[in-house]
Design a protein around this motif. Structure first.
Motif, PDB file in Angstrom:
ATOM      1  N   VAL A  11       0.860  -1.190   0.000  1.00 52.94           N
ATOM      2  CA  VAL A  11       0.000   0.000   0.000  1.00 52.94           C
ATOM      3  C   VAL A  11       0.892   1.234   0.000  1.00 52.94           C
ATOM      4  CG1 VAL A  11      -1.874  -1.180   1.224  1.00 52.94           C
ATOM      5  CG2 VAL A  11      -0.115   0.051   2.539  1.00 52.94           C
ATOM      6  N   SER A  12       0.272   2.400  -0.175  1.00 54.32           N
ATOM      7  CA  SER A  12       1.039   3.646  -0.170  1.00 54.32           C
ATOM      8  C   SER A  12       1.506   3.980   1.242  1.00 54.32           C
ATOM      9  CB  SER A  12       0.175   4.789  -0.708  1.00 54.32           C
ATOM     10  OG  SER A  12      -0.864   5.087   0.220  1.00 54.32           O
ATOM     11  N   HIS A  13       2.476   4.895   1.321  1.00 58.03           N
ATOM     12  CA  HIS A  13       2.980   5.323   2.626  1.00 58.03           C
ATOM     13  C   HIS A  13       1.862   5.956   3.444  1.00 58.03           C
ATOM     14  CE1 HIS A  13       5.818   6.721   5.637  1.00 58.03           C
ATOM     15  NE2 HIS A  13       5.299   7.933   5.526  1.00 58.03           N
ATOM     16  N   GLU A  14       0.981   6.714   2.773  1.00 55.79           N
ATOM     17  CA  GLU A  14      -0.135   7.353   3.472  1.00 55.79           C
ATOM     18  C   GLU A  14      -1.091   6.302   4.031  1.00 55.79           C
ATOM     19  OE1 GLU A  14       0.968   8.183   0.462  1.00 55.79           O
ATOM     20  OE2 GLU A  14       1.902  10.109   1.013  1.00 55.79           O
ATOM     21  N   GLU A  15      -1.348   5.252   3.251  1.00 51.50           N
ATOM     22  CA  GLU A  15      -2.234   4.185   3.721  1.00 51.50           C
ATOM     23  C   GLU A  15      -1.587   3.367   4.830  1.00 51.50           C
ATOM     24  OE1 GLU A  15      -4.869   3.106  -0.225  1.00 51.50           O
ATOM     25  OE2 GLU A  15      -2.761   2.492  -0.168  1.00 51.50           O
ATOM     26  N   ALA A  16      -0.271   3.254   4.793  1.00 54.48           N
ATOM     27  CA  ALA A  16       0.439   2.495   5.836  1.00 54.48           C
ATOM     28  C   ALA A  16       0.283   3.145   7.201  1.00 54.48           C
ATOM     29  CB  ALA A  16       1.922   2.382   5.475  1.00 54.48           C
ATOM     30  N   ALA A  17      -0.031   4.444   7.214  1.00 55.19           N
ATOM     31  CA  ALA A  17      -0.239   5.135   8.491  1.00 55.19           C
ATOM     32  C   ALA A  17      -1.447   4.570   9.245  1.00 55.19           C
ATOM     33  CB  ALA A  17      -0.439   6.634   8.252  1.00 55.19           C
ATOM     34  N   TYR A  18      -2.349   3.888   8.527  1.00 54.20           N
ATOM     35  CA  TYR A  18      -3.477   3.234   9.185  1.00 54.20           C
ATOM     36  C   TYR A  18      -3.037   1.971   9.928  1.00 54.20           C
ATOM     37  CZ  TYR A  18      -7.151   6.021   6.929  1.00 54.20           C
ATOM     38  OH  TYR A  18      -7.989   7.042   6.537  1.00 54.20           O
ATOM     39  N   PHE A  19      -1.878   1.445   9.607  1.00 49.68           N
ATOM     40  CA  PHE A  19      -1.450   0.155  10.153  1.00 49.68           C
ATOM     41  C   PHE A  19      -0.264   0.253  11.101  1.00 49.68           C
ATOM     42  CE2 PHE A  19      -3.457  -0.576   6.017  1.00 49.68           C
ATOM     43  CZ  PHE A  19      -4.505  -1.417   6.406  1.00 49.68           C
ATOM     44  N   VAL A  20       0.281   1.440  11.238  1.00 51.39           N
ATOM     45  CA  VAL A  20       1.335   1.688  12.231  1.00 51.39           C
ATOM     46  C   VAL A  20       0.943   2.952  12.979  1.00 51.39           C
ATOM     47  CG1 VAL A  20       3.773   2.147  12.654  1.00 51.39           C
ATOM     48  CG2 VAL A  20       3.108   0.638  10.781  1.00 51.39           C
ATOM     49  N   ARG A  21       0.605   2.806  14.256  1.00 47.66           N
ATOM     50  CA  ARG A  21       0.065   3.923  15.033  1.00 47.66           C
ATOM     51  C   ARG A  21       0.847   4.092  16.337  1.00 47.66           C
ATOM     52  NH1 ARG A  21      -3.114   6.832  11.995  1.00 47.66           N
ATOM     53  NH2 ARG A  21      -4.180   7.600  13.868  1.00 47.66           N
ATOM     54  N   TYR A  22       0.987   5.335  16.736  1.00 46.27           N
ATOM     55  CA  TYR A  22       1.602   5.630  18.032  1.00 46.27           C
ATOM     56  C   TYR A  22       0.542   6.242  18.930  1.00 46.27           C
ATOM     57  CZ  TYR A  22       4.091   8.193  21.640  1.00 46.27           C
ATOM     58  OH  TYR A  22       4.496   8.687  22.841  1.00 46.27           O
TER      59      TYR A  22
END
Length: 416
Positions: free
Chosen positions: A338-349
């Protein structure tokens, strides 16, 4: 009306206004809202509802009023009924999955404020029968201690949810001496106070509340499940507002298709009727639909929640640097395709915090035999050990598991 409650036994709801409220659709809706959101993924017994909690809080408020009257506190019939009605209705402003999705549908406005709006609508239906209840709820009624029974650091809401949540989660350490706390209550200078001999019971209450927050409400796996819920709603909103179909119920689409903040909530009344129809069923049905959605991000989030493929939760010793977070997202983007922007949904702080006791909030006041009244923090050895006004913080990195980790998680589903 008699209700058989698993925590407190038989609870009597007197005929008249209170019975009318219990049967109203606003209260019945609470039977379709889980009290603890996604907590059942960690504690399978925690499937109780906001309705059960509201009935329990009503019962405790009634017991507290009777105890205060036995000590000579004069409480008029309209004040008693108003306090009980306010207690019964205090949570009607909760949305699906309670606190987990509190800001996913209406932002910038709390569930307490929504409860008040719904109470005012009910009051119009009932030709002003809730005037006193609303005044007590808003703390505009002349007798402040009645409001403290509903909202304070030692209110009947907290007493019930600690008893109820620990009961259904099976956490014995969360058990509190609720009957003794109520018996120790009194009123001095229009404030709720606790008799001096009840100080150790209050200390136990504070420690039980602290334990329940870290062991149940802020459990890292519970937070991981709730994060999936929030992100699924966020992604569905993003897709719907970009013109893509996401299905779901009419009422759920109403909130996902627009942004409703404080200004919009005050300007239009129509959203409240949609909110009053929204419950856990809308979200759960949508998640099942979304698990087959062509958008990969939405389908992964939804299916992961449904099948309990929860994020891996890693507790960090300190906040993560932004560049480290971005690097982990780049790695996830490559793994998932997936895109880097979409990956933000799967790695969260995420950060979480909890405070044992705040003397800056509504005080827990201890009444001594000489007539003096002092904040509990002045005399409690527990609170003197640097735990007053000090928030404990924890830092977490949530990330989607790879397929091997998911299989391992499923094999050990009961070990978290």
């Amino acid at each position: 009306m008699i209700i058989n409650d698993p925590v407190f036994g038989f609870i009597e709801v007197e005929d008249g206004l209170l019975t009318t409220l219990v049967k109203h659709p606003f209260l019945i809706r609470l039977t379709r809202l889980k009290q603890l959101g996604a907590t059942h993924y960690v504690y399978p017994g925690a499937m109780h509802t906001r309705f059960q909690h509201s009935i329990g809080a009503l019962h405790l408020a009634n017991a507290a009023i009777e105890s205060l009257e036995n000590k000579g506190v004069c409480i008029l019939e309209k004040e008693r009924e108003g306090t009980l009605a306010a207690m019964l209705l205090h949570d009607i402003g909760h949305g699906p999955f309670s606190h987990a999705l509190e800001h996913s549908f209406v932002t910038g406005i709390s569930h307490e404020e929504i409860s008040l709006l719904m109470m005012e609508q009910l009051n119009r239906e009932l030709n002003g029968q809730l005037d006193t209840a609303i005044s007590i709820f808003k703390d505009t009624y002349p007798r402040h201690f009645l409001h403290e029974l509903i909202c304070s650091q030692l209110d009947m809401d907290r007493l019930d949810y600690l008893c109820r949540d620990s009961f259904f989660a099976g956490i014995r350490e969360g058990t509190i001496g609720v009957a003794r706390i109520i018996k120790m209550l009194d009123v001095k200078d229009d404030r709720l106070v606790v008799e001096r001999k009840g100080i150790y019971t209050i200390e136990n209450y504070l420690m039980a509340r602290r334990l329940m927050y870290w062991q149940v409400y802020l459990h890292k796996t519970v937070m991981a499940a709730q994060e999936l819920l929030v992100l699924a709603m966020q992604r569905a909103r993003e897709l719907l507002q970009s013109g893509q179909d996401v299905g779901g119920s009419h009422h759920l689409r109403y909130f996902l298709s627009r942004e409703i903040g404080r200004e919009e909530a005050n300007a239009k009344a129509e959203w409240l009727s949609h909110f009053a129809e929204l419950d856990d069923n809308d979200v759960e049905q949508a998640l099942k639909e979304w698990s087959h959605h062509p958008d990969k991000t939405l389908s992964l989030l939804a299916s992961d929640y449904i099948h309990r493929h929860l994020f891996k939760a890693e507790e960090l010793p300190e906040p993560i640097a932004q560049e480290d977070l971005e690097e982990k997202r780049r790695e996830m983007a490559e793994i998932l395709g997936v895109s880097h922007e979409e990956a933000a949904y799967f790695v969260r702080y995420c950060e979480s915090g909890q405070m044992l006791y705040s003397s800056e909030d509504e005080h827990i006041s201890i009444h001594f035999k000489d007539g003096s009244i002092h904040d509990i923090s002045e005399f409690s050895e527990l609170l003197k050990s640097n735990l007053t006004n000090k928030k404990s913080r924890r830092y977490y990195l949530f990330s989607r598991r790879n397929e091997g980790q998911i299989r391992h998680q499923n094999e050990n589903v009961c070990s978290c």
